[in-house]
Scaffold this active site. Sequence first.
Site, mmCIF file in Angstrom:
data_model
loop_
_atom_site.group_PDB
_atom_site.id
_atom_site.type_symbol
_atom_site.label_atom_id
_atom_site.label_comp_id
_atom_site.label_asym_id
_atom_site.label_seq_id
_atom_site.Cartn_x
_atom_site.Cartn_y
_atom_site.Cartn_z
ATOM 1 C CB CYS A 1 5.387 -4.578 0.809
ATOM 2 S SG CYS A 1 6.215 -2.872 0.548
ATOM 3 N N GLY B 1 0.959 -1.261 -0.071
ATOM 4 C CA GLY B 1 0.046 -0.077 -0.057
ATOM 5 C C GLY B 1 0.778 1.376 -0.076
#
Length: 514
Positions: A82, A55
């Site tokens: 991530c 994101g």
Amino acid sequence: MDRELVIVIDFGGQYNQLVARRVRECNVYCEIYSYKTELSKIREMHPKGIILTGGPSSCYEEGAATCSPELFALGIPVLGLCYGAQLMSHVLGGKVARAAAREYGRTEVDVDQTSRLFTDVTPHTVCWMSHFDYIAQMAPGFRSTASTKNCPVAAAEDEARKLYAIQFHPEVLHTEEGSKMLWHFVRDICGCRGDWKMDSFVEENITAIREKVGGGKVLCALSGGVDSSVAAVLLSRAVGEQLTCVFVDHGLLRKDEGDQVEKVFGSGRNYKLNFIRVNAQERFYQRLAGVSEPEQKRKIIGEEFIRVFEEEAKKIGAVDFLVQGTIYPDVVESGLGGESTVIKSHHNVGGLPDCVDFREILEPLRSLFKDEVRKVGLELGIPEYLVYRQPFPGPGLGVRIVGEVTPEKVKIVQDADAIYREEIAAAGLDRELNQYFAALTNMRSVGVMGDERTYDYAVALRAVKTVDFMTAEAAEIPWGVLKRVMSRIINEVQGVNRVLYDVSSKPPGTIEFE
Ligand code: XMP
């Protein structure tokens, strides 16, 4: 139904569909849900595993996309990638902070093979990093299982709770052993059997389309290319006679392609498609006259396309659905919405004017990559020579003629392209290259033919190797083949005195020229 499901939770990253695709490659069905999805709904789906993806924000900022700590207490394995990895740490009591050095691109990583994610991964391997925050302190119960020079916690896990966090992107091909890691999560840690296949996709889609369409009438934009052909045949299997396929010949097709499409899909042939051909060449040429800006050309072609459909739809009475063969890379490059940028407004995604007179657009292939669309095509029984056709863009030669489009330029590029394709096939290279074509540059230059000075166009030849069409390398075509193509084009195509070979990769180039 005893179908294994892994869900991907979307926090606005670019690679969500790629993660889903990698899960499908493990033969496990996968769906993507927004991070706003209620926990109760997730529970009801009984997923075998949950993957939190990337994101654009920082998870500790106010208003950042987040998830409930309860998500990690469902007893379902969770893999955070991530942003997802940082969020998992943040929510469970660790600390995420801005890193001193941003890590981006290929990065060497040391992994701990005692982690079930990394059992057979080389201890020193290459991964793809893209982050400015890092896990400064792991949440209680976690241990670090991978590190890089700048990132002490490149992966962490709490084996007892089956929670795994990976700071890099195992889903992209640059992470050399990424597929293994995802396989271990899906098959070993989540315990999926892996009995889902593309034929299930076809069957499920047919059922879903039938339910959605009911007794409605469906109009399909058939271009003859792989995507729209697969979409059309899928629809014809789902709703049969309710489907009408309109093939617009916009005058920007490859040489003789209009007739070839009609030969395969036309009435009385192999498929029940209620096939209608509209010869709209002149309309398109008129609207494109004097226009040279690429986005404007794309928009005009897209809009005119839809207008022709509207007119056709009126002739056949009210139409409820319009089918388009949009595939995932088209969606990405047209902008996913939110943070991502528009690279090109792809004809079958953008460019739909507000006045479209249909109730809804159906895009049954929207979540698939090209090679997956081909698998669906084969499942549907479409002949191999059609399924393995190289991709052709919706706006056709409009994006292979740099600058203004005129009928004369279309003829030049069609003839040059036909020669190029013939020679590539004769050299046995056609299956090896993922896409190859001739384009017409807008450049004229001085040449000499016989004893005469010429001032003619330069044709550019393009050939790329790619897996997903999102990145590509120019192919190394044997010099002899290039020379033969050059000599034939210059001798046989009037108006051309130079042939160039495009060696750019994508990025920074794109595959098409406009
Ligand atoms: P680019 O030029 O964006 O192309 O690198 C990537 C792939 O997408 C195809 N392409 C299109 N396909 N409508 C399509 O259906 C479009 O507007 C469009 N533009 C590009 C291109 O041929 C390549 O395979």
